[in-house]
Scaffold this motif. Structure first.
Motif, PDB file in Angstrom:
ATOM      1  N   PRO A  35       0.836  -1.217   0.000  1.00  0.00           N
ATOM      2  CA  PRO A  35       0.000   0.000   0.000  1.00  0.00           C
ATOM      3  C   PRO A  35       0.862   1.255   0.000  1.00  0.00           C
ATOM      4  CG  PRO A  35      -0.760  -1.552   1.653  1.00  0.00           C
ATOM      5  CD  PRO A  35       0.545  -2.075   1.149  1.00  0.00           C
ATOM      6  N   GLU A  36       0.382   2.261  -0.724  1.00  0.00           N
ATOM      7  CA  GLU A  36       1.166   3.488  -0.906  1.00  0.00           C
ATOM      8  C   GLU A  36       0.316   4.723  -0.656  1.00  0.00           C
ATOM      9  OE1 GLU A  36       2.648   3.218  -4.855  1.00  0.00           O
ATOM     10  OE2 GLU A  36       4.547   2.309  -4.219  1.00  0.00           O
ATOM     11  N   LEU A  37       0.979   5.779  -0.240  1.00  0.00           N
ATOM     12  CA  LEU A  37       0.304   7.073  -0.140  1.00  0.00           C
ATOM     13  C   LEU A  37      -0.137   7.484  -1.538  1.00  0.00           C
ATOM     14  CD1 LEU A  37       2.540   9.097   2.342  1.00  0.00           C
ATOM     15  CD2 LEU A  37       0.230   8.277   2.741  1.00  0.00           C
ATOM     16  N   ALA A  38      -1.214   8.240  -1.621  1.00  0.00           N
ATOM     17  CA  ALA A  38      -1.774   8.650  -2.902  1.00  0.00           C
ATOM     18  C   ALA A  38      -0.703   9.308  -3.762  1.00  0.00           C
ATOM     19  CB  ALA A  38      -2.927   9.607  -2.678  1.00  0.00           C
ATOM     20  N   THR A  46      -0.829  13.889   3.674  1.00  0.00           N
ATOM     21  CA  THR A  46      -0.833  13.587   5.102  1.00  0.00           C
ATOM     22  C   THR A  46      -1.141  14.892   5.827  1.00  0.00           C
ATOM     23  OG1 THR A  46       1.526  14.077   5.365  1.00  0.00           O
ATOM     24  CG2 THR A  46       0.954  11.789   4.908  1.00  0.00           C
ATOM     25  N   THR A  47      -1.968  14.797   6.861  1.00  0.00           N
ATOM     26  CA  THR A  47      -2.203  15.948   7.745  1.00  0.00           C
ATOM     27  C   THR A  47      -1.762  15.500   9.137  1.00  0.00           C
ATOM     28  OG1 THR A  47      -4.416  15.272   8.407  1.00  0.00           O
ATOM     29  CG2 THR A  47      -4.231  16.528   6.350  1.00  0.00           C
ATOM     30  N   ALA A  48      -2.124  16.251  10.162  1.00  0.00           N
ATOM     31  CA  ALA A  48      -1.728  15.882  11.525  1.00  0.00           C
ATOM     32  C   ALA A  48      -2.453  14.632  12.013  1.00  0.00           C
ATOM     33  CB  ALA A  48      -1.991  17.040  12.469  1.00  0.00           C
ATOM     34  N   SER A  49      -3.602  14.286  11.395  1.00  0.00           N
ATOM     35  CA  SER A  49      -4.357  13.129  11.887  1.00  0.00           C
ATOM     36  C   SER A  49      -4.945  12.257  10.777  1.00  0.00           C
ATOM     37  CB  SER A  49      -5.491  13.598  12.802  1.00  0.00           C
ATOM     38  OG  SER A  49      -6.369  14.431  12.079  1.00  0.00           O
ATOM     39  N   THR A  50      -4.579  12.524   9.521  1.00  0.00           N
ATOM     40  CA  THR A  50      -5.090  11.706   8.414  1.00  0.00           C
ATOM     41  C   THR A  50      -3.977  11.454   7.400  1.00  0.00           C
ATOM     42  OG1 THR A  50      -5.741  13.553   6.992  1.00  0.00           O
ATOM     43  CG2 THR A  50      -7.377  12.793   8.574  1.00  0.00           C
ATOM     44  N   PHE A  51      -4.192  10.420   6.560  1.00  0.00           N
ATOM     45  CA  PHE A  51      -3.344  10.259   5.378  1.00  0.00           C
ATOM     46  C   PHE A  51      -4.177   9.637   4.274  1.00  0.00           C
ATOM     47  CE2 PHE A  51      -2.584   5.688   6.023  1.00  0.00           C
ATOM     48  CZ  PHE A  51      -2.625   5.540   7.399  1.00  0.00           C
ATOM     49  N   VAL A  52      -3.714   9.813   3.046  1.00  0.00           N
ATOM     50  CA  VAL A  52      -4.482   9.355   1.892  1.00  0.00           C
ATOM     51  C   VAL A  52      -3.724   8.232   1.193  1.00  0.00           C
ATOM     52  CG1 VAL A  52      -5.585  10.044  -0.260  1.00  0.00           C
ATOM     53  CG2 VAL A  52      -5.459  11.660   1.626  1.00  0.00           C
ATOM     54  N   LEU A  53      -4.407   7.104   1.010  1.00  0.00           N
ATOM     55  CA  LEU A  53      -3.807   5.938   0.355  1.00  0.00           C
ATOM     56  C   LEU A  53      -4.414   5.730  -1.017  1.00  0.00           C
ATOM     57  CD1 LEU A  53      -3.953   3.216   3.170  1.00  0.00           C
ATOM     58  CD2 LEU A  53      -1.894   4.371   2.364  1.00  0.00           C
ATOM     59  N   THR A 119     -12.908   4.132 -14.144  1.00  0.00           N
ATOM     60  CA  THR A 119     -13.660   5.108 -14.947  1.00  0.00           C
ATOM     61  C   THR A 119     -13.082   6.490 -14.671  1.00  0.00           C
ATOM     62  OG1 THR A 119     -15.293   4.919 -13.195  1.00  0.00           O
ATOM     63  CG2 THR A 119     -15.864   3.933 -15.291  1.00  0.00           C
ATOM     64  N   PRO A 120     -12.947   7.305 -15.742  1.00  0.00           N
ATOM     65  CA  PRO A 120     -12.294   8.608 -15.558  1.00  0.00           C
ATOM     66  C   PRO A 120     -13.042   9.473 -14.542  1.00  0.00           C
ATOM     67  CG  PRO A 120     -12.630   8.111 -17.887  1.00  0.00           C
ATOM     68  CD  PRO A 120     -13.387   7.088 -17.118  1.00  0.00           C
ATOM     69  N   GLY A 121     -12.284  10.187 -13.741  1.00  0.00           N
ATOM     70  CA  GLY A 121     -12.869  11.095 -12.760  1.00  0.00           C
ATOM     71  C   GLY A 121     -13.293  10.427 -11.463  1.00  0.00           C
ATOM     72  N   GLU A 122     -13.094   9.124 -11.401  1.00  0.00           N
ATOM     73  CA  GLU A 122     -13.507   8.382 -10.219  1.00  0.00           C
ATOM     74  C   GLU A 122     -12.484   8.556  -9.096  1.00  0.00           C
ATOM     75  OE1 GLU A 122     -15.225   3.845  -9.622  1.00  0.00           O
ATOM     76  OE2 GLU A 122     -13.789   4.301 -11.190  1.00  0.00           O
ATOM     77  N   ILE A 123     -12.990   8.554  -7.875  1.00  0.00           N
ATOM     78  CA  ILE A 123     -12.078   8.669  -6.734  1.00  0.00           C
ATOM     79  C   ILE A 123     -11.409   7.311  -6.515  1.00  0.00           C
ATOM     80  CG2 ILE A 123     -11.918   9.080  -4.245  1.00  0.00           C
ATOM     81  CD1 ILE A 123     -14.380  10.939  -4.610  1.00  0.00           C
ATOM     82  N   THR A 124     -10.090   7.298  -6.547  1.00  0.00           N
ATOM     83  CA  THR A 124      -9.377   6.025  -6.383  1.00  0.00           C
ATOM     84  C   THR A 124      -8.438   6.070  -5.182  1.00  0.00           C
ATOM     85  OG1 THR A 124      -7.654   6.770  -7.874  1.00  0.00           O
ATOM     86  CG2 THR A 124      -9.448   5.506  -8.853  1.00  0.00           C
ATOM     87  N   VAL A 125      -8.798   6.933  -4.236  1.00  0.00           N
ATOM     88  CA  VAL A 125      -7.982   7.029  -3.016  1.00  0.00           C
ATOM     89  C   VAL A 125      -8.860   6.803  -1.782  1.00  0.00           C
ATOM     90  CG1 VAL A 125      -6.270   8.587  -4.032  1.00  0.00           C
ATOM     91  CG2 VAL A 125      -8.270   9.539  -2.868  1.00  0.00           C
ATOM     92  N   LEU A 126      -8.202   6.549  -0.669  1.00  0.00           N
ATOM     93  CA  LEU A 126      -8.882   6.356   0.608  1.00  0.00           C
ATOM     94  C   LEU A 126      -8.292   7.346   1.599  1.00  0.00           C
ATOM     95  CD1 LEU A 126      -8.520   2.481   1.010  1.00  0.00           C
ATOM     96  CD2 LEU A 126     -10.631   3.696   0.453  1.00  0.00           C
ATOM     97  N   ARG A 127      -9.130   8.095   2.288  1.00  0.00           N
ATOM     98  CA  ARG A 127      -8.593   8.948   3.344  1.00  0.00           C
ATOM     99  C   ARG A 127      -8.760   8.239   4.679  1.00  0.00           C
ATOM    100  NH1 ARG A 127      -6.504  13.886   4.283  1.00  0.00           N
ATOM    101  NH2 ARG A 127      -6.928  14.685   2.215  1.00  0.00           N
ATOM    102  N   VAL A 128      -7.617   7.949   5.292  1.00  0.00           N
ATOM    103  CA  VAL A 128      -7.611   7.259   6.578  1.00  0.00           C
ATOM    104  C   VAL A 128      -7.635   8.314   7.678  1.00  0.00           C
ATOM    105  CG1 VAL A 128      -6.378   5.578   8.004  1.00  0.00           C
ATOM    106  CG2 VAL A 128      -6.252   5.433   5.513  1.00  0.00           C
ATOM    107  N   GLY A 129      -8.590   8.191   8.599  1.00  0.00           N
ATOM    108  CA  GLY A 129      -8.673   9.115   9.733  1.00  0.00           C
ATOM    109  C   GLY A 129      -9.694  10.216   9.554  1.00  0.00           C
ATOM    110  N   SER A 130     -10.640  10.041   8.624  1.00  0.00           N
ATOM    111  CA  SER A 130     -11.547  11.139   8.275  1.00  0.00           C
ATOM    112  C   SER A 130     -12.841  11.167   9.084  1.00  0.00           C
ATOM    113  CB  SER A 130     -11.894  11.052   6.798  1.00  0.00           C
ATOM    114  OG  SER A 130     -12.590   9.856   6.552  1.00  0.00           O
ATOM    115  N   GLU A 131     -13.093  10.126   9.914  1.00  0.00           N
ATOM    116  CA  GLU A 131     -14.389  10.029  10.584  1.00  0.00           C
ATOM    117  C   GLU A 131     -14.244  10.432  12.057  1.00  0.00           C
ATOM    118  OE1 GLU A 131     -17.877   6.657  10.239  1.00  0.00           O
ATOM    119  OE2 GLU A 131     -15.817   6.088   9.864  1.00  0.00           O
TER     120      GLU A 131
END
Ligand SMILES: *[C@@H]1O[C@H](CO)[C@@H](O)[C@H](O)[C@H]1NC(C)=O
Ligand SMILES: *[C@@H]1O[C@H](CO)[C@@H](O)[C@H](O)[C@H]1NC(C)=O
Length: 256
Positions: A35-38, A46-53, A119-131
């Motif tokens: 797994p890799e960062l976006a 990456t922020t102070a409490s989240t990161f995007v994969l 599909t073009p324009g689709e979100i292909t990342v996950l934000r960990v820590g967003s809830e």
């Protein structure tokens, strides 16, 4: 056959157990994927409490019947990591991470959400820590809550079958460290200025009290209250002055 009839319920209960045993015996398949960062140049990768994969797209195509979970762990938990602990179990609860749970599992989803074709324009990342809403809710141990500190953290994806037996896993990511520099800087700055504000306000309050006391003294001395408080000294002074003037003016008169 009278003998075969009582066997049916038994075999029915044996089948899941057998499947479970087979799965455990077969072991976990290691998928060559880390797994890799976006990769996209997103602000706040990456922020102070989240990161995007990056989403594990197409990675679990041979396990399309599984539920794919993201595991977030502290690096010390990785050498003897127990993959058999099911998502949502107390040892994998977000609310106990990282103290009593050295890892948590979140963002459980099916393969359908990680398809091979993009599909073009689709979100292909996950934000960990967003809830944030479930971060303290013990009844939601799979909460995707804000990360409790700068880390570092390591993540992997783990696929479970319907009996929550792990079937496939990816490799662990490289350590992910969250942002602290600017956040800590502003925190210290704000603490500093808060201290300064407190000190200044205390000093100004003290000054105001002193000034008020001075003003009160001046006002009370100008009015009758000061006179009544000075009843012991004023007449004495007056009498002494009178005596002195009398004495001073009397004597030359007497001498003349
Ligand atoms: C998926 O399964 C097929 C056949 O069962 C195999 O050839 C292929 O290597 C597998 N792919 C992965 C990514 O495991
Ligand atoms: C891993 O977790 C399972 C499920 O709780 C448990 O039965 C097993 O003993 C654990 N394995 C180790 C090595 O701790």
């Amino acid at each position: 056959h009278p003998h075969s009839r009582p066997r049916h319920p038994r075999t029915r209960t044996m089948v899941p157990l057998l499947l479970l045993l087979l799965a455990t015996a077969h072991g976990l398949e290691k998928i060559q994927y880390k797994p890799e960062l976006a990769v996209s140049n997103l602000e706040g990768r990456t922020t102070a409490s989240t990161f995007v994969l990056e989403q594990p797209r197409c990675i679990f195509k041979n396990y399309s019947d599984t539920e794919i979970w993201l595991v977030v762990a502290i690096p010390s938990a990785i050498p003897d990591f127990n993959n058999s602990l099911a998502p949502g179990s107390p040892e994998r609860a977000f609310q106990k991470f990282p103290e009593s749970a050295h890892a948590y599992m979140t963002l459980g989803t099916t393969f359908m959400n990680y398809p091979c074709n993009r599909t073009p324009g689709e979100i292909t990342v996950l934000r960990v820590g967003s809830e944030t809403s479930c971060a303290k809710d013990m009844s939601r141990p799979t909460c995707n809550g804000p990360l409790p500190g700068p880390g570092p953290y390591q993540v992997k994806f783990l696929a479970f079958n319907s009996l929550t037996v792990p079937l496939a896993e990816t490799e662990w990511s490289e350590p992910i460290t969250l942002r602290t520099g600017s956040a800590a800087g502003t925190l210290m700055k704000s603490r500093h200025s808060a201290g300064m504000i407190a000190l200044t306000s205390i000093l100004s309050i003290l000054l105001a009290i002193l000034l008020a006391i001075l003003v009160a003294m001046l006002v009370s001395c100008g009015s009758d209250t000061c006179g009544s408080s000075g009843t012991f000294s004023k007449p004495d002074m007056v009498s002494v002055q009178r005596y002195n003037t009398h004495h001073v003016y009397d004597q030359p008169a007497a001498q003349l």
